[in-house]
Design a protein around this motif. Structure first.
Motif, PDB file in Angstrom:
ATOM      1  N   SER A  52       0.834  -1.207   0.000  1.00 56.70           N
ATOM      2  CA  SER A  52       0.000   0.000   0.000  1.00 56.70           C
ATOM      3  C   SER A  52       0.866   1.253   0.000  1.00 56.70           C
ATOM      4  O   SER A  52       0.584   2.225  -0.714  1.00 56.70           O
ATOM      5  CB  SER A  52      -0.923   0.001   1.220  1.00 56.70           C
ATOM      6  N   ALA A  95      -8.948   3.457  -1.121  1.00 68.08           N
ATOM      7  CA  ALA A  95      -9.114   2.631  -2.319  1.00 68.08           C
ATOM      8  C   ALA A  95      -7.892   1.745  -2.542  1.00 68.08           C
ATOM      9  O   ALA A  95      -8.017   0.571  -2.919  1.00 68.08           O
ATOM     10  CB  ALA A  95      -9.355   3.527  -3.536  1.00 68.08           C
ATOM     11  N   ILE A  96      -6.695   2.289  -2.296  1.00 62.64           N
ATOM     12  CA  ILE A  96      -5.467   1.507  -2.461  1.00 62.64           C
ATOM     13  C   ILE A  96      -5.432   0.360  -1.459  1.00 62.64           C
ATOM     14  O   ILE A  96      -5.139  -0.791  -1.810  1.00 62.64           O
ATOM     15  CB  ILE A  96      -4.231   2.410  -2.303  1.00 62.64           C
ATOM     16  N   GLU A 146      -7.807  -2.308  -2.463  1.00 63.02           N
ATOM     17  CA  GLU A 146      -7.307  -3.049  -3.621  1.00 63.02           C
ATOM     18  C   GLU A 146      -6.234  -4.050  -3.200  1.00 63.02           C
ATOM     19  O   GLU A 146      -6.227  -5.205  -3.646  1.00 63.02           O
ATOM     20  CB  GLU A 146      -6.737  -2.075  -4.652  1.00 63.02           C
ATOM     21  N   ARG A 197      -7.576  -7.151  -1.467  1.00 62.52           N
ATOM     22  CA  ARG A 197      -8.264  -8.132  -2.321  1.00 62.52           C
ATOM     23  C   ARG A 197      -7.300  -9.100  -3.004  1.00 62.52           C
ATOM     24  O   ARG A 197      -7.716 -10.155  -3.491  1.00 62.52           O
ATOM     25  CB  ARG A 197      -9.092  -7.404  -3.392  1.00 62.52           C
ATOM     26  N   VAL A 198      -6.028  -8.750  -3.037  1.00 64.34           N
ATOM     27  CA  VAL A 198      -5.040  -9.589  -3.725  1.00 64.34           C
ATOM     28  C   VAL A 198      -4.587 -10.711  -2.789  1.00 64.34           C
ATOM     29  O   VAL A 198      -4.266 -10.458  -1.626  1.00 64.34           O
ATOM     30  CB  VAL A 198      -3.828  -8.744  -4.159  1.00 64.34           C
ATOM     31  N   VAL A 202       0.549  -6.056  -6.756  1.00 68.11           N
ATOM     32  CA  VAL A 202      -0.617  -5.274  -7.155  1.00 68.11           C
ATOM     33  C   VAL A 202      -0.184  -4.256  -8.205  1.00 68.11           C
ATOM     34  O   VAL A 202       0.756  -3.488  -7.980  1.00 68.11           O
ATOM     35  CB  VAL A 202      -1.237  -4.523  -5.956  1.00 68.11           C
ATOM     36  N   ARG A 203      -0.860  -4.250  -9.346  1.00 65.43           N
ATOM     37  CA  ARG A 203      -0.553  -3.278 -10.402  1.00 65.43           C
ATOM     38  C   ARG A 203       0.938  -3.270 -10.746  1.00 65.43           C
ATOM     39  O   ARG A 203       1.560  -2.215 -10.869  1.00 65.43           O
ATOM     40  CB  ARG A 203      -0.995  -1.878  -9.986  1.00 65.43           C
TER      41      ARG A 203
END
Length: 210
Positions: free
Chosen positions: A92, A134-135, A138, A141-142, A163-164
């Motif tokens: 994050s 939001a980060i 996200e 969820r991974v 992530v990303r």
């Protein structure tokens, strides 16, 4: 020798906190091979007997393309039940770094019509908090990966989140642990090693003045 210059292998007096972080710490071996430049080394956080993950030794690198890769050494390995929290927090933080830069520098350059009015800081901060939430959501969820990561040329068990195309890896090293964050493809390629703590930036700066 100019006595005001730092001696090789020693910290400046104001960096005595670093010298107390004795022992082995993580770093990228031969960073120039990977197009990395060391831009920061620092002890972050604070000493907390109840949370050994608070205080860390950070080496922050930047690629020639402007991407960031960090190697943090935790003074003590995290308990098994908090490893996942450590990895997700690191992911994050890496994803949020551009947000920190935006909110830390709310200065607009003069345009053709003179200085433009700055956006309201409270509104900007609310946008920042929304983006951070939001980060974090996200990242949560991974799925957490239990895989292997090489330190000192030897594969070790690690926990990882990607992530990303940004990866965060937690890997124990003896009684300490490393947290590596950065672009996933770069994290997979760099050689991470542990060596006795020493002031690399001061030595590099001293060498450049010779």
């Amino acid at each position: 020798m100019d006595e005001t210059e730092p001696r090789q292998g020693r910290w400046e007096p104001e960096d005595a906190r670093m010298s107390r972080f004795s022992g082995l710490v993580g770093e990228v071996d031969d960073p120039l091979t990977w197009g990395l430049d060391l831009e920061e080394e620092a002890v972050t956080g604070h000493d907390d007997a109840h949370d050994p993950t608070c205080e860390r030794f950070l080496r922050a690198y930047r690629t020639f393309a402007g991407e960031s890769l960090e190697v943090e050494t935790l003074r003590a390995a995290a308990a098994d039940d908090v490893v996942e929290d450590v990895v997700r927090a690191a992911a994050s933080g890496a994803l949020a770094a551009p947000l920190h830069a935006d909110i830390a520098a709310p200065v607009e350059p003069d345009g053709e019509g003179g200085a433009r009015p700055l956006p309201d800081f409270a509104d900007e901060y609310q946008d920042y908090r929304s983006a951070m939430r939001a980060i974090v959501a996200e990242v949560d969820r991974v799925p957490l990966e239990r895989t292997r990561f090489a330190v000192d040329g030897t594969d070790a068990a690690c926990a990882r989140v990607t992530v990303r195309d940004v990866a965060a890896v937690y890997v124990p090293t003896g009684d300490r642990a490393l947290v590596i964050t950065g672009p996933a493809d770069l994290v997979d390629r760099v050689d991470v090693v542990t060596r006795p703590i020493r002031p690399q930036l001061q030595d590099d700066e001293r060498g450049s003045r010779r």
